[in-house]
Write a protein that holds these residues in place. Sequence first.
Motif, PDB file in Angstrom:
ATOM      1  N   VAL A   1      -4.093   4.983   0.742  1.00 40.98           N
ATOM      2  CA  VAL A   1      -3.634   4.620  -0.568  1.00 40.98           C
ATOM      3  C   VAL A   1      -3.341   3.135  -0.670  1.00 40.98           C
ATOM      4  O   VAL A   1      -2.446   2.648   0.010  1.00 40.98           O
TER       5      VAL A   1
ATOM      6  N   SER B   1      -2.319   6.121   6.182  1.00 41.20           N
ATOM      7  CA  SER B   1      -2.631   6.433   4.727  1.00 41.20           C
ATOM      8  C   SER B   1      -3.489   5.543   4.020  1.00 41.20           C
ATOM      9  O   SER B   1      -3.755   4.273   4.374  1.00 41.20           O
TER      10      SER B   1
ATOM     11  N   VAL C   1      -8.085   1.297   3.302  1.00 43.83           N
ATOM     12  CA  VAL C   1      -7.436   1.853   2.265  1.00 43.83           C
ATOM     13  C   VAL C   1      -8.330   1.616   0.990  1.00 43.83           C
ATOM     14  O   VAL C   1      -9.113   0.590   1.041  1.00 43.83           O
TER      15      VAL C   1
ATOM     16  N   ARG D   1       0.751  -1.128   0.002  1.00 48.15           N
ATOM     17  CA  ARG D   1       0.072  -0.010  -0.057  1.00 48.15           C
ATOM     18  C   ARG D   1       0.924   1.167  -0.145  1.00 48.15           C
ATOM     19  O   ARG D   1       2.160   1.280   0.361  1.00 48.15           O
ATOM     20  N   ASN D   2       0.114   2.492  -0.584  1.00 48.83           N
ATOM     21  CA  ASN D   2       1.112   3.667  -0.396  1.00 48.83           C
ATOM     22  C   ASN D   2       2.225   3.844  -1.264  1.00 48.83           C
ATOM     23  O   ASN D   2       3.098   4.475  -0.963  1.00 48.83           O
TER      24      ASN D   2
ATOM     25  N   GLU E   1       3.590   3.523  -5.728  1.00 46.62           N
ATOM     26  CA  GLU E   1       3.340   3.618  -6.976  1.00 46.62           C
ATOM     27  C   GLU E   1       3.701   2.423  -7.721  1.00 46.62           C
ATOM     28  O   GLU E   1       4.844   1.831  -7.281  1.00 46.62           O
TER      29      GLU E   1
END
Length: 381
Positions: free
Chosen positions: A362, A360, A336, A66-67, A69
């Motif tokens: 994301v 977070s 998330v 997670r978090n 790219e």
Amino acid sequence: MKPLEGLLVLEFSQFMAAPTAGLRLADLGARVIKIERPVKGEAGRQIAIRNIFVDGSSLVFHTINRNKESYGADLKDPEDLARVKKLIQQADVITHNFRPGVMQKIGLDYESVKAINPRIIYGVVTGYGNKGPWALRPGQDLLIQSLSGLAYLSDTADAGPVPFGLATADMICGAHFVQGILAALIKRAKTNQGVLVEVSLLESTLDLQFEVITTYLNDGGKLPQRSSVKGNGHAYLSAPYGIYQTKDAYLSLAMGDLHKIGHAIGANLSGYADKASWFDNRDEIITQLAQNIKHKTTAEWLELLEAAGIWCSEVMTYEQTLQHEGVKILGMQQSVTLPDGSSLSTTRCPIRINGEKLYSNVAAPRPGAQTEAINQQFNLI
């Protein structure tokens, strides 16, 4: 502002140990970009716990990615590799956990990358180090537990080797990897030079056992002596340490004065005046304690023992633990948001900065989800 904001990390890593380190760096504010194969992504996307998949990738992949790219690149393709090298020029940290020799073949070994970016922190996770007879063996958690002696620390003396029910080697190695990267960043701030950081699953798992390995090395080479009685769970600790069945559930007793505990539960342990006997006669003492403890409920024992200052606890399931106010007040759970708008419940980073918990929402990215945006932002094409 989180401590690592402004830091760019390129993660060539897969599976668990190194991506776990990337997760922690991301939690602390770093921008972590996974460099993955186009379409399929890294191999860890297909390693599942209980065969649970979410948004096309395994649930376990989501827990440790997670978090971040995702940038899709075929490192065997000259054009993709050229773009990745441009990205490396602008990065602070890169990590990988390929077997020894793989990055050299690609042209992304430490010396080659340092020529591209002299200030790079170059992090490597291996299974067993890069030399020796095991260097090219698969660096898998159960294999590491088996080779490190860890499997002979749990359960009873007649149980044979027993692995932990966690990816212990991966997780401790990931923690050590973060420590090394953060230390390297401090050194770079002082010298303006890049640093090579190397950890291995085997070294981390040996270090995890530093207490018991040190005992072995300084105790005449005596192997761990697990109790023959269920519930003790520690090859080197004396009675009363362990988990005991009560009238309705279970009770754990930590280290403590055996005679004080015996008095509290009504057991006559006067025959064990010498503390050395608490280990030498561990099994018979634990058996005697167990006979007394099974006659009251866990709640009754907790009330009695806690009032006497004895270290003890009930033994909880996940359901009980996660619903208890002692855990709920910590705010360890977070949600998330997945690309389709649904949510996934997981845990947060356990670190607090200036009293602030690090959350977070994301989720882990789909393979190559940010490729085009990263190409534009970093002028890669």
